[in-house]
Design a protein around this motif. Structure first.
Motif, short mmCIF file in Angstrom:
data_model
loop_
_atom_site.label_atom_id
_atom_site.label_comp_id
_atom_site.label_asym_id
_atom_site.label_seq_id
_atom_site.Cartn_x
_atom_site.Cartn_y
_atom_site.Cartn_z
N GLY A 124 11.70 -7.28 2.30
CA GLY A 124 11.39 -7.78 0.97
C GLY A 124 10.06 -7.28 0.43
N LEU A 125 9.59 -6.15 0.96
CA LEU A 125 8.28 -5.61 0.59
C LEU A 125 8.36 -4.29 -0.15
CD1 LEU A 125 6.42 -6.27 4.00
CD2 LEU A 125 6.23 -7.63 1.90
N ARG A 126 9.56 -3.77 -0.37
CA ARG A 126 9.65 -2.40 -0.88
C ARG A 126 8.94 -2.21 -2.21
NH1 ARG A 126 8.93 2.01 -1.75
NH2 ARG A 126 10.34 3.82 -1.66
N GLY A 171 0.82 -1.21 0.00
CA GLY A 171 0.00 0.00 0.00
C GLY A 171 0.85 1.25 0.00
N ARG A 172 0.22 2.36 0.35
CA ARG A 172 0.85 3.67 0.28
C ARG A 172 1.07 4.23 1.68
NH1 ARG A 172 -1.56 8.58 -3.47
NH2 ARG A 172 0.45 9.51 -4.02
N VAL A 173 2.33 4.44 2.02
CA VAL A 173 2.69 5.05 3.30
C VAL A 173 3.01 6.51 3.04
CG1 VAL A 173 4.25 5.03 5.27
CG2 VAL A 173 3.61 2.87 4.16
N VAL A 174 2.35 7.41 3.76
CA VAL A 174 2.54 8.84 3.57
C VAL A 174 3.12 9.44 4.84
CG1 VAL A 174 1.43 11.06 3.10
CG2 VAL A 174 0.70 9.01 1.86
N VAL A 175 4.27 10.09 4.70
CA VAL A 175 4.94 10.79 5.80
C VAL A 175 4.78 12.28 5.55
CG1 VAL A 175 7.13 11.17 7.01
CG2 VAL A 175 6.62 8.91 6.00
N GLY A 176 4.52 13.07 6.59
CA GLY A 176 4.36 14.51 6.37
C GLY A 176 4.47 15.32 7.63
N LEU A 216 11.86 4.02 6.88
CA LEU A 216 10.78 3.17 6.37
C LEU A 216 11.19 2.50 5.07
CD1 LEU A 216 7.74 5.49 7.15
CD2 LEU A 216 8.25 3.29 8.22
N ASP A 217 11.90 3.23 4.22
CA ASP A 217 12.42 2.65 2.99
C ASP A 217 13.33 1.47 3.30
OD1 ASP A 217 13.26 2.61 0.09
OD2 ASP A 217 15.16 3.26 0.98
N ASP A 218 14.26 1.65 4.24
CA ASP A 218 15.16 0.56 4.63
C ASP A 218 14.39 -0.60 5.24
OD1 ASP A 218 17.40 1.92 3.77
OD2 ASP A 218 17.87 2.76 5.75
#
Length: 333
Positions: free
Chosen positions: A181-183, A149-154, A173-175
Protein backbone atom coordinates in the motif's frame (compact mmCIF):
# COMPACT_ATOMS: atom_id res chain seq x y z
CA UNK A 1 47.26 -34.62 -24.04
CA UNK A 2 45.38 -36.47 -21.33
CA UNK A 3 47.75 -38.30 -18.98
CA UNK A 4 47.81 -42.12 -18.91
CA UNK A 5 46.78 -43.81 -15.67
CA UNK A 6 47.70 -47.43 -14.95
CA UNK A 7 44.17 -48.27 -13.85
CA UNK A 8 42.70 -46.61 -16.93
CA UNK A 9 40.70 -44.12 -14.87
CA UNK A 10 40.53 -40.56 -16.09
CA UNK A 11 40.33 -37.67 -13.66
CA UNK A 12 37.80 -34.97 -14.56
CA UNK A 13 37.95 -31.85 -12.37
CA UNK A 14 35.22 -29.22 -12.30
CA UNK A 15 35.92 -25.84 -10.74
CA UNK A 16 32.88 -24.07 -9.32
CA UNK A 17 29.63 -25.25 -7.78
CA UNK A 18 27.27 -22.86 -9.53
CA UNK A 19 24.64 -23.83 -12.10
CA UNK A 20 27.11 -24.94 -14.79
CA UNK A 21 29.42 -26.81 -12.45
CA UNK A 22 26.65 -28.71 -10.70
CA UNK A 23 24.98 -29.73 -13.98
CA UNK A 24 28.29 -30.88 -15.50
CA UNK A 25 29.24 -32.80 -12.37
CA UNK A 26 25.84 -34.49 -12.14
CA UNK A 27 25.90 -35.64 -15.77
CA UNK A 28 29.50 -36.84 -15.60
CA UNK A 29 29.01 -38.54 -12.26
CA UNK A 30 26.06 -40.48 -13.62
CA UNK A 31 27.71 -41.44 -16.90
CA UNK A 32 31.34 -41.93 -15.81
CA UNK A 33 31.61 -41.77 -12.04
CA UNK A 34 31.67 -45.52 -11.48
CA UNK A 35 34.69 -45.97 -13.81
CA UNK A 36 36.46 -42.59 -13.63
CA UNK A 37 37.15 -39.88 -11.07
CA UNK A 38 34.77 -36.91 -11.17
CA UNK A 39 35.76 -34.14 -8.76
CA UNK A 40 34.05 -30.81 -8.07
CA UNK A 41 35.89 -28.05 -6.17
CA UNK A 42 34.26 -24.99 -4.63
CA UNK A 43 35.23 -22.75 -1.73
CA UNK A 44 31.66 -22.76 -0.41
CA UNK A 45 29.97 -25.81 1.09
CA UNK A 46 26.67 -25.10 -0.63
CA UNK A 47 25.27 -24.46 -4.09
CA UNK A 48 23.36 -21.15 -4.09
CA UNK A 49 20.51 -20.75 -6.55
CA UNK A 50 21.23 -17.14 -7.47
CA UNK A 51 18.07 -16.44 -9.53
CA UNK A 52 16.12 -16.73 -6.27
CA UNK A 53 18.04 -13.88 -4.60
CA UNK A 54 15.39 -11.46 -5.93
CA UNK A 55 12.76 -13.44 -4.03
CA UNK A 56 14.89 -13.20 -0.89
CA UNK A 57 14.95 -9.43 -1.47
CA UNK A 58 11.16 -9.16 -1.11
CA UNK A 59 10.83 -11.77 1.65
CA UNK A 60 9.30 -14.53 -0.49
CA UNK A 61 12.15 -16.99 0.14
CA UNK A 62 14.48 -17.81 3.03
CA UNK A 63 18.19 -18.62 2.82
CA UNK A 64 17.67 -22.36 3.29
CA UNK A 65 15.17 -22.36 0.40
CA UNK A 66 17.86 -21.38 -2.11
CA UNK A 67 20.85 -23.45 -0.99
CA UNK A 68 21.80 -27.12 -1.09
CA UNK A 69 24.88 -28.89 0.19
CA UNK A 70 27.38 -29.74 -2.53
CA UNK A 71 28.14 -32.94 -0.60
CA UNK A 72 24.86 -34.26 -2.01
CA UNK A 73 26.70 -34.72 -5.32
CA UNK A 74 28.40 -37.73 -3.80
CA UNK A 75 25.13 -39.58 -4.46
CA UNK A 76 25.99 -39.13 -8.15
CA UNK A 77 29.53 -40.54 -7.86
CA UNK A 78 31.09 -37.07 -7.59
CA UNK A 79 33.78 -36.27 -5.06
CA UNK A 80 33.34 -32.80 -3.54
CA UNK A 81 36.33 -30.85 -2.24
CA UNK A 82 35.60 -27.67 -0.33
CA UNK A 83 38.59 -25.43 -0.94
CA UNK A 84 39.53 -22.21 -2.66
CA UNK A 85 41.23 -22.56 -6.03
CA UNK A 86 44.60 -20.82 -5.61
CA UNK A 87 46.19 -21.65 -8.94
CA UNK A 88 45.70 -23.41 -12.26
CA UNK A 89 48.58 -24.78 -14.29
CA UNK A 90 47.21 -25.83 -17.71
CA UNK A 91 50.66 -26.96 -18.88
CA UNK A 92 51.26 -29.39 -16.01
CA UNK A 93 47.51 -30.08 -15.78
CA UNK A 94 47.38 -29.25 -12.10
CA UNK A 95 44.97 -27.39 -9.81
CA UNK A 96 46.41 -25.82 -6.68
CA UNK A 97 44.09 -25.61 -3.70
CA UNK A 98 44.76 -25.13 -0.03
CA UNK A 99 47.34 -27.68 1.18
CA UNK A 100 47.45 -29.80 -2.00
CA UNK A 101 47.67 -30.00 -5.77
CA UNK A 102 45.25 -32.03 -7.86
CA UNK A 103 46.06 -33.44 -11.29
CA UNK A 104 43.47 -33.62 -14.04
CA UNK A 105 43.01 -35.26 -17.39
CA UNK A 106 40.10 -32.98 -18.26
CA UNK A 107 39.24 -29.65 -16.67
CA UNK A 108 35.93 -27.77 -16.73
CA UNK A 109 36.22 -24.20 -15.45
CA UNK A 110 32.91 -22.85 -14.16
CA UNK A 111 34.04 -20.21 -11.67
CA UNK A 112 31.50 -17.59 -12.72
CA UNK A 113 32.10 -13.89 -12.29
CA UNK A 114 33.05 -12.12 -9.06
CA UNK A 115 31.37 -8.92 -7.91
CA UNK A 116 33.80 -5.98 -7.83
CA UNK A 117 32.22 -3.03 -5.97
CA UNK A 118 35.65 -1.38 -5.78
CA UNK A 119 35.47 -0.52 -9.48
CA UNK A 120 32.91 2.24 -8.86
CA UNK A 121 33.95 4.91 -6.33
CA UNK A 122 31.44 5.04 -3.50
CA UNK A 123 29.61 1.86 -4.51
CA UNK A 124 30.39 -0.16 -1.38
CA UNK A 125 29.01 2.55 0.90
CA UNK A 126 25.91 3.27 -1.17
CA UNK A 127 24.33 0.32 -2.97
CA UNK A 128 22.36 -2.49 -1.34
CA UNK A 129 21.87 -5.15 -3.99
CA UNK A 130 20.61 -8.73 -4.41
CA UNK A 131 23.51 -10.02 -6.51
CA UNK A 132 24.98 -11.74 -3.45
CA UNK A 133 23.20 -13.67 -0.71
CA UNK A 134 24.22 -11.31 2.10
CA UNK A 135 23.23 -8.31 0.00
CA UNK A 136 19.78 -9.73 -0.73
CA UNK A 137 19.16 -10.24 2.99
CA UNK A 138 20.37 -6.75 3.83
CA UNK A 139 18.15 -5.27 1.13
CA UNK A 140 15.17 -7.20 2.51
CA UNK A 141 15.68 -5.47 5.86
CA UNK A 142 16.05 -2.07 4.18
CA UNK A 143 12.79 -2.57 2.27
CA UNK A 144 10.95 -3.58 5.42
CA UNK A 145 11.77 -0.18 6.94
CA UNK A 146 11.27 1.86 3.73
CA UNK A 147 8.08 3.90 3.70
CA UNK A 148 8.54 6.59 1.07
CA UNK A 149 11.13 8.10 -1.26
CA UNK A 150 13.01 7.31 -4.44
CA UNK A 151 14.30 3.81 -5.17
CA UNK A 152 16.84 3.69 -7.99
CA UNK A 153 17.74 0.42 -9.75
CA UNK A 154 20.65 0.35 -12.19
CA UNK A 155 23.46 -1.51 -13.85
CA UNK A 156 27.19 -0.95 -14.43
CA UNK A 157 29.43 -1.00 -17.45
CA UNK A 158 30.84 -4.37 -18.41
CA UNK A 159 29.46 -7.87 -17.93
CA UNK A 160 27.28 -8.93 -15.03
CA UNK A 161 25.23 -11.94 -14.04
CA UNK A 162 21.78 -12.22 -15.60
CA UNK A 163 21.30 -9.09 -17.75
CA UNK A 164 17.45 -9.13 -17.54
CA UNK A 165 17.51 -9.22 -13.72
CA UNK A 166 17.53 -5.42 -13.21
CA UNK A 167 14.19 -5.33 -15.03
CA UNK A 168 12.90 -8.14 -12.84
CA UNK A 169 14.13 -6.27 -9.76
CA UNK A 170 12.26 -3.05 -10.61
CA UNK A 171 9.04 -4.95 -11.38
CA UNK A 172 9.28 -6.98 -8.16
CA UNK A 173 9.85 -3.77 -6.20
CA UNK A 174 6.80 -2.26 -7.90
CA UNK A 175 4.71 -5.28 -6.87
CA UNK A 176 6.20 -5.24 -3.35
CA UNK A 177 5.30 -1.61 -2.64
CA UNK A 178 1.89 -2.05 -4.27
CA UNK A 179 1.07 -4.95 -1.93
CA UNK A 180 2.25 -2.89 1.03
CA UNK A 181 0.00 0.00 0.00
CA UNK A 182 3.01 2.30 -0.42
CA UNK A 183 3.40 2.50 -4.19
CA UNK A 184 2.01 6.03 -4.48
CA UNK A 185 4.62 7.20 -1.95
CA UNK A 186 7.56 5.47 -3.68
CA UNK A 187 9.16 6.62 -6.93
CA UNK A 188 11.08 3.93 -8.83
CA UNK A 189 13.76 4.86 -11.39
CA UNK A 190 15.96 2.66 -13.55
CA UNK A 191 19.22 3.50 -15.30
CA UNK A 192 21.25 1.52 -17.82
CA UNK A 193 24.25 2.04 -20.08
CA UNK A 194 22.18 0.70 -22.98
CA UNK A 195 20.48 2.97 -25.55
CA UNK A 196 16.71 3.32 -25.53
CA UNK A 197 15.31 0.28 -27.38
CA UNK A 198 13.42 0.70 -30.62
CA UNK A 199 11.61 -1.71 -32.90
CA UNK A 200 8.65 -4.04 -32.76
CA UNK A 201 6.88 -4.58 -29.45
CA UNK A 202 7.61 -8.34 -29.54
CA UNK A 203 11.36 -7.64 -29.28
CA UNK A 204 12.43 -8.42 -25.68
CA UNK A 205 14.13 -5.08 -24.97
CA UNK A 206 11.20 -3.11 -26.40
CA UNK A 207 8.69 -5.15 -24.43
CA UNK A 208 10.63 -4.76 -21.17
CA UNK A 209 10.88 -1.00 -21.67
CA UNK A 210 7.13 -0.78 -22.28
CA UNK A 211 6.38 -2.90 -19.22
CA UNK A 212 8.48 -0.63 -16.98
CA UNK A 213 6.75 2.46 -18.34
CA UNK A 214 3.35 0.82 -17.81
CA UNK A 215 4.33 0.43 -14.17
CA UNK A 216 5.25 4.13 -13.97
CA UNK A 217 8.98 3.41 -13.59
CA UNK A 218 11.13 6.18 -15.02
CA UNK A 219 13.85 4.98 -17.40
CA UNK A 220 17.29 6.62 -17.81
CA UNK A 221 19.06 5.28 -20.90
CA UNK A 222 22.74 5.66 -21.89
CA UNK A 223 23.63 6.45 -18.29
CA UNK A 224 27.24 5.46 -17.59
CA UNK A 225 28.03 5.49 -13.87
CA UNK A 226 31.21 7.30 -12.86
CA UNK A 227 30.84 7.53 -9.07
CA UNK A 228 28.35 7.44 -6.20
CA UNK A 229 28.15 9.99 -3.38
CA UNK A 230 26.63 8.17 -0.42
CA UNK A 231 26.35 11.35 1.66
CA UNK A 232 24.61 13.44 -1.00
CA UNK A 233 22.80 10.28 -2.18
CA UNK A 234 23.45 10.83 -5.87
CA UNK A 235 24.69 8.63 -8.70
CA UNK A 236 26.94 10.57 -11.09
CA UNK A 237 27.24 9.73 -14.76
CA UNK A 238 28.93 11.19 -17.80
CA UNK A 239 28.52 14.86 -18.68
CA UNK A 240 27.62 15.85 -15.13
CA UNK A 241 24.27 14.07 -15.15
CA UNK A 242 23.15 12.95 -11.69
CA UNK A 243 20.33 10.81 -10.34
CA UNK A 244 19.29 11.31 -6.70
CA UNK A 245 18.14 8.37 -4.60
CA UNK A 246 16.89 7.42 -1.16
CA UNK A 247 17.58 3.72 -1.70
CA UNK A 248 20.06 2.56 -4.33
CA UNK A 249 19.80 -0.96 -5.76
CA UNK A 250 22.65 -1.02 -8.28
CA UNK A 251 24.21 -4.13 -9.79
CA UNK A 252 27.91 -4.23 -8.86
CA UNK A 253 30.54 -4.49 -11.58
CA UNK A 254 31.61 -8.07 -12.28
CA UNK A 255 34.93 -9.53 -13.38
CA UNK A 256 36.44 -13.03 -13.74
CA UNK A 257 38.00 -14.56 -10.66
CA UNK A 258 41.52 -13.28 -10.05
CA UNK A 259 42.97 -16.78 -10.27
CA UNK A 260 41.82 -16.99 -13.91
CA UNK A 261 43.70 -13.81 -14.78
CA UNK A 262 46.77 -14.84 -12.80
CA UNK A 263 47.12 -18.17 -14.64
CA UNK A 264 46.44 -16.66 -18.05
CA UNK A 265 43.13 -18.38 -18.74
CA UNK A 266 40.99 -15.23 -18.65
CA UNK A 267 41.78 -13.08 -21.69
CA UNK A 268 39.32 -10.21 -21.19
CA UNK A 269 36.91 -8.77 -18.63
CA UNK A 270 34.33 -11.12 -20.18
CA UNK A 271 36.32 -14.20 -19.20
CA UNK A 272 37.99 -17.11 -21.00
CA UNK A 273 37.86 -17.27 -24.78
CA UNK A 274 36.24 -20.48 -25.96
CA UNK A 275 35.22 -22.17 -29.16
CA UNK A 276 31.56 -21.21 -29.52
CA UNK A 277 30.49 -24.72 -30.54
CA UNK A 278 32.51 -26.91 -28.15
CA UNK A 279 33.47 -24.61 -25.25
CA UNK A 280 37.09 -25.72 -25.67
CA UNK A 281 39.80 -23.25 -24.68
CA UNK A 282 43.25 -22.83 -26.21
CA UNK A 283 44.59 -25.25 -23.60
CA UNK A 284 44.44 -29.01 -24.15
CA UNK A 285 41.46 -30.67 -22.45
CA UNK A 286 40.37 -27.45 -20.73
CA UNK A 287 36.80 -26.22 -21.16
CA UNK A 288 35.09 -23.10 -19.81
CA UNK A 289 31.35 -22.81 -19.20
CA UNK A 290 28.99 -20.39 -17.53
CA UNK A 291 29.65 -16.76 -16.72
CA UNK A 292 33.45 -17.11 -16.91
CA UNK A 293 33.28 -18.15 -20.58
CA UNK A 294 33.69 -15.30 -23.06
CA UNK A 295 30.73 -16.09 -25.28
CA UNK A 296 28.28 -13.74 -27.06
CA UNK A 297 25.39 -14.89 -24.91
CA UNK A 298 23.64 -13.93 -21.70
CA UNK A 299 25.63 -14.66 -18.55
CA UNK A 300 22.89 -16.61 -16.85
CA UNK A 301 22.15 -19.94 -15.22
CA UNK A 302 20.12 -21.11 -18.20
CA UNK A 303 23.05 -20.60 -20.55
CA UNK A 304 25.46 -22.27 -18.13
CA UNK A 305 23.13 -25.26 -17.88
CA UNK A 306 23.03 -25.74 -21.66
CA UNK A 307 26.80 -25.38 -21.95
CA UNK A 308 27.32 -27.94 -19.19
CA UNK A 309 25.05 -30.40 -20.96
CA UNK A 310 27.11 -30.14 -24.15
CA UNK A 311 30.52 -30.44 -22.48
CA UNK A 312 29.45 -33.37 -20.29
CA UNK A 313 27.95 -35.20 -23.27
CA UNK A 314 31.03 -34.68 -25.42
CA UNK A 315 33.47 -35.74 -22.70
CA UNK A 316 31.43 -38.87 -22.07
CA UNK A 317 31.49 -39.70 -25.78
CA UNK A 318 35.25 -39.08 -25.99
CA UNK A 319 36.15 -41.11 -22.91
CA UNK A 320 33.82 -44.05 -23.54
CA UNK A 321 34.08 -44.05 -27.34
CA UNK A 322 30.29 -44.27 -27.50
CA UNK A 323 28.00 -41.70 -29.07
CA UNK A 324 28.76 -38.65 -31.16
CA UNK A 325 29.82 -35.18 -30.03
CA UNK A 326 27.33 -32.35 -30.42
CA UNK A 327 27.74 -28.61 -30.92
CA UNK A 328 26.33 -25.96 -28.62
CA UNK A 329 23.04 -24.55 -29.87
CA UNK A 330 21.78 -22.08 -27.30
CA UNK A 331 18.12 -21.39 -26.61
CA UNK A 332 18.13 -17.95 -25.03
CA UNK A 333 17.32 -14.31 -25.69
Amino acid sequence: MARFRLNGRKQIVILGGGSGGVVAATHLGRSLGDRHNVILIDKRPDHLFMPAFLFLMVGERQSNDVSRSLKLLERRNVKFIQSEVLGIDPVRQEIHVQNESINYDYLIVSLGLQTRPDLVPGFAEASVHPWELDGALKLRDKLTAFRSGRVVVGGPLGPYRCPPAPYEAQWMLDDYFTRKGLRERVQIDYFTRDPEPAGEHRMPAVWMDAESRRRNIKQHYEFVVRAIDSEAKTVSGLYGYKIPYDLLVMVPPHRPAQVLSDCGLADTENGIRVDYETLKTKWDNVYAIGDCADLPASKSGGVAHQEADVVAHNLTAEITGKGRPVDLWLHTI
